[in-house]
Design a protein around this motif. Sequence first.
Motif, PDB file in Angstrom:
ATOM      1  N   PRO A  83       0.824  -1.224   0.000  1.00 44.24           N
ATOM      2  CA  PRO A  83       0.000   0.000   0.000  1.00 44.24           C
ATOM      3  C   PRO A  83       0.850   1.263   0.000  1.00 44.24           C
ATOM      4  CG  PRO A  83      -0.689  -1.530   1.737  1.00 44.24           C
ATOM      5  CD  PRO A  83       0.640  -2.005   1.234  1.00 44.24           C
ATOM      6  N   VAL A  84       0.349   2.277  -0.702  1.00 43.05           N
ATOM      7  CA  VAL A  84       0.950   3.607  -0.748  1.00 43.05           C
ATOM      8  C   VAL A  84      -0.004   4.575  -0.050  1.00 43.05           C
ATOM      9  CG1 VAL A  84       1.673   5.482  -2.295  1.00 43.05           C
ATOM     10  CG2 VAL A  84       2.215   3.110  -2.862  1.00 43.05           C
ATOM     11  N   ASP A  85       0.549   5.549   0.660  1.00 40.18           N
ATOM     12  CA  ASP A  85      -0.274   6.509   1.407  1.00 40.18           C
ATOM     13  C   ASP A  85      -0.637   7.716   0.550  1.00 40.18           C
ATOM     14  OD1 ASP A  85      -0.140   5.674   4.496  1.00 40.18           O
ATOM     15  OD2 ASP A  85       1.789   5.229   3.559  1.00 40.18           O
ATOM     16  N   PHE A  86      -1.926   8.090   0.597  1.00 37.48           N
ATOM     17  CA  PHE A  86      -2.414   9.301  -0.065  1.00 37.48           C
ATOM     18  C   PHE A  86      -3.090  10.180   0.983  1.00 37.48           C
ATOM     19  CE2 PHE A  86      -2.383   5.993  -3.303  1.00 37.48           C
ATOM     20  CZ  PHE A  86      -1.651   6.604  -4.310  1.00 37.48           C
ATOM     21  N   ARG A  87      -2.931  11.483   0.821  1.00 31.73           N
ATOM     22  CA  ARG A  87      -3.481  12.415   1.818  1.00 31.73           C
ATOM     23  C   ARG A  87      -3.868  13.723   1.145  1.00 31.73           C
ATOM     24  NH1 ARG A  87       0.151  15.336   6.392  1.00 31.73           N
ATOM     25  NH2 ARG A  87       0.729  16.506   4.536  1.00 31.73           N
ATOM     26  N   GLU A  88      -4.970  14.324   1.625  1.00 34.69           N
ATOM     27  CA  GLU A  88      -5.394  15.631   1.129  1.00 34.69           C
ATOM     28  C   GLU A  88      -6.077  16.376   2.261  1.00 34.69           C
ATOM     29  OE1 GLU A  88      -4.726  17.443  -1.208  1.00 34.69           O
ATOM     30  OE2 GLU A  88      -6.402  18.293  -2.320  1.00 34.69           O
ATOM     31  N   TRP A  89      -5.678  17.624   2.463  1.00 36.53           N
ATOM     32  CA  TRP A  89      -6.328  18.430   3.488  1.00 36.53           C
ATOM     33  C   TRP A  89      -6.382  19.874   3.037  1.00 36.53           C
ATOM     34  CZ3 TRP A  89      -3.579  22.427   5.786  1.00 36.53           C
ATOM     35  CH2 TRP A  89      -2.193  22.403   5.596  1.00 36.53           C
ATOM     36  N   LYS A  99      -7.397  10.637   4.377  1.00 38.62           N
ATOM     37  CA  LYS A  99      -6.241   9.757   4.284  1.00 38.62           C
ATOM     38  C   LYS A  99      -6.712   8.369   3.854  1.00 38.62           C
ATOM     39  CE  LYS A  99      -3.316  11.702   7.973  1.00 38.62           C
ATOM     40  NZ  LYS A  99      -2.601  11.356   9.231  1.00 38.62           N
ATOM     41  N   HIS A 100      -5.919   7.721   3.018  1.00 36.25           N
ATOM     42  CA  HIS A 100      -6.217   6.340   2.652  1.00 36.25           C
ATOM     43  C   HIS A 100      -4.944   5.698   2.119  1.00 36.25           C
ATOM     44  CE1 HIS A 100      -8.550   2.851   1.661  1.00 36.25           C
ATOM     45  NE2 HIS A 100      -8.188   2.904   0.396  1.00 36.25           N
ATOM     46  N   ARG A 101      -4.829   4.372   2.311  1.00 37.64           N
ATOM     47  CA  ARG A 101      -3.692   3.608   1.812  1.00 37.64           C
ATOM     48  C   ARG A 101      -4.206   2.518   0.885  1.00 37.64           C
ATOM     49  NH1 ARG A 101      -0.757   0.558   5.785  1.00 37.64           N
ATOM     50  NH2 ARG A 101       1.138   0.919   4.575  1.00 37.64           N
ATOM     51  N   SER A 102      -3.543   2.334  -0.238  1.00 39.59           N
ATOM     52  CA  SER A 102      -3.906   1.251  -1.139  1.00 39.59           C
ATOM     53  C   SER A 102      -2.755   0.990  -2.104  1.00 39.59           C
ATOM     54  CB  SER A 102      -5.179   1.592  -1.930  1.00 39.59           C
ATOM     55  OG  SER A 102      -4.933   2.668  -2.819  1.00 39.59           O
ATOM     56  N   ILE A 129       6.059   1.699   5.340  1.00 39.08           N
ATOM     57  CA  ILE A 129       6.586   0.402   4.930  1.00 39.08           C
ATOM     58  C   ILE A 129       7.919   0.175   5.646  1.00 39.08           C
ATOM     59  CG2 ILE A 129       5.476   0.431   2.654  1.00 39.08           C
ATOM     60  CD1 ILE A 129       8.126   1.344   1.465  1.00 39.08           C
ATOM     61  N   PRO A 130       8.371  -1.083   5.730  1.00 33.59           N
ATOM     62  CA  PRO A 130       9.679  -1.355   6.333  1.00 33.59           C
ATOM     63  C   PRO A 130      10.790  -0.644   5.571  1.00 33.59           C
ATOM     64  CG  PRO A 130       8.406  -3.379   6.127  1.00 33.59           C
ATOM     65  CD  PRO A 130       7.652  -2.314   5.376  1.00 33.59           C
ATOM     66  N   VAL A 131      11.809  -0.241   6.300  1.00 35.08           N
ATOM     67  CA  VAL A 131      12.918   0.513   5.705  1.00 35.08           C
ATOM     68  C   VAL A 131      13.536  -0.239   4.532  1.00 35.08           C
ATOM     69  CG1 VAL A 131      15.225   1.414   6.131  1.00 35.08           C
ATOM     70  CG2 VAL A 131      13.434   1.755   7.841  1.00 35.08           C
ATOM     71  N   GLN A 132      13.663  -1.545   4.660  1.00 35.28           N
ATOM     72  CA  GLN A 132      14.318  -2.322   3.592  1.00 35.28           C
ATOM     73  C   GLN A 132      13.509  -2.351   2.302  1.00 35.28           C
ATOM     74  OE1 GLN A 132      13.343  -3.513   6.554  1.00 35.28           O
ATOM     75  NE2 GLN A 132      12.285  -5.493   6.347  1.00 35.28           N
TER      76      GLN A 132
END
Length: 216
Positions: A83-89, A99-102, A129-132
């Motif tokens: 998943p990638v994070d998206f945000r708008e405010w 906010k949503h992740r997908s 996501i994990p650093v690696q």
Amino acid sequence: MISFGETFQVLSKFEASNLFCTNAKLGLHTDLPYFAYSPNIQLLHCIKQASNGGENQFCDGYKVAEDIRHIDPEVFRILTTIPVDFREWGTDYKEYHYKHRSPIIQLLPNGRFKAISYNDQVRAPYIQIPVQDVYKVYRAIKIFNTELYKHENKIEIKMVEGDIVSFANQRVLHGRSSFTVTETNERHLECAYIDWDEACSRMRVIREKMLNQKPL
């Protein structure tokens, strides 16, 4: 959509809370990936066109996803599972903070495509996501973005006043070139969203009336 009203206006303005209300270039994207449920169909109605710039761009996200599936299966796996994070405010029709992740490419259980969620303009400044995994995720995003802009995957048109474009928001990515605004010339698009449920209902009603059929 409750965020902007039944329809919303795309006009450049000072102190805009959203990039679409400026005259800047918009990269290819799907709308509202920060919603858990994004709209199916989008309509763009050109009311006034800029004399310089403002071309609309479109790309079939499913075609690009299928290309990546064959070109680089590992990148395809990353784009469909992480998943990638998206945000708008901000404040427009009302105050909001979404906010949503997908995953960028969403699949159905049978492996067919369900939706594309991609919008660099509202991708969050963080990624959970994990650093690696950071390098390989950003590499996958870069490959996806590069494929979108290949000549064979992108079309560009300049709408004229009165034109309406409709497209599947969860499949077709859209964007625009930058444009010039003057005291006597501005660019004005009116936009709206419709769900497939409404469109399919309307098609059934029309078909039943044309064929004099009762609803089944």
